[in-house]
Design an enzyme around this catalytic site. Sequence first.
Site, PDB file in Angstrom:
ATOM      1  N   ARG A 299      10.429  53.099  33.204  1.00  0.00           N
ATOM      2  CA  ARG A 299       9.534  52.506  34.394  1.00  0.00           C
ATOM      3  C   ARG A 299      10.603  52.127  35.234  1.00  0.00           C
ATOM      4  NH1 ARG A 299       4.329  51.122  34.399  1.00  0.00           N
ATOM      5  NH2 ARG A 299       2.872  51.264  32.526  1.00  0.00           N
TER       6      ARG A 299
ATOM      7  N   GLY B 206       6.859  58.916  28.655  1.00  0.00           N
ATOM      8  CA  GLY B 206       5.859  57.826  28.515  1.00  0.00           C
ATOM      9  C   GLY B 206       6.619  56.453  28.499  1.00  0.00           C
TER      10      GLY B 206
ATOM     11  N   HIS C 244      10.900  50.813  24.325  1.00  0.00           N
ATOM     12  CA  HIS C 244      10.327  50.050  23.272  1.00  0.00           C
ATOM     13  C   HIS C 244      11.448  49.703  22.408  1.00  0.00           C
ATOM     14  CE1 HIS C 244       6.214  50.090  23.669  1.00  0.00           C
ATOM     15  NE2 HIS C 244       6.157  51.544  23.757  1.00  0.00           N
TER      16      HIS C 244
END
Length: 293
Positions: A180, A142, A147
């Site tokens: 991503r 995810g 992060h």
Amino acid sequence: MSADKVFHSRSQGIPSEGVKDQYADGKAARVWKKYIGDSNQRTKNYRDFLTGLLKKHGCVRVLDAACGTGIDSMMLVDEGFKVVSVDASDKMLKHALKARWEKRKDSRYDEWVIEEASWQTLPQDVDGFLPGASFDAVICLGNSFAHLLDEYEDQRTQKMCLKNFAKVLKPGGLLFIDHRNYDAMINSGATPGHSIYYNCKYPVDIKTSVLVVRGKPELVALDYCIDATDDGLITEKSEFRLCYFPHRLHSFTRMLDDAFDNRAQHSIYADFQPLERVDNPAYYIHVMQKALN
């Protein structure tokens, strides 16, 4: 680099999974929960991809290293896996603990372990609550790993965390980790819009900003606008910003190989399909199989 030094959120945002909270407020967190949905709303392609490979390789004990609210962990428990879920955010873990309590009549949830842990001290943290434990598989999915920003501008912390994932795996074990398509974001200034994890029924708009420092992309900020006003509980659109380190496919591949001492079998997928089948994927998924000895 701290995201707060460069980008400021227009709302306080939401907690990030797996690392220290980036931002947190109740309003954005509620809307984000609508975006990700629950375990029953995970896309079939995602569920089939993950559980299919886990079962194919005989995995039983799985460490969810970025469990957040426990959505993926619950999906795996439902599929019969023995799951240990960790996160550095106690705010997110409260949701996972509540979900486990609500499932207390289901015997499959009796062995679901939920604990606080940091990627930077993962082997020690796990040994603290499960001495001597190792895992058939570790998942960090995810876009959670992105992060973790590059505070020292040499990726030393990211490299250390990837090595820690490898350390808690059994010989022959699998690491699932994704990011991503930051190559596309850097080259075009836009985020590939389709979602492979979530079946969100609300309109979502994502605006992309790329920070370049001394000619090198160092941070990507995504401004989410989610229109969930038609459910009657939220009266306005929600806007919030999350910041990520922009992992390029080539450099992340090399960093993963190094973390496993260049001895792991490394497979790369694009949106859960073979890499060559997808021209402009939203996500790249890496599957590392640790060497047997």
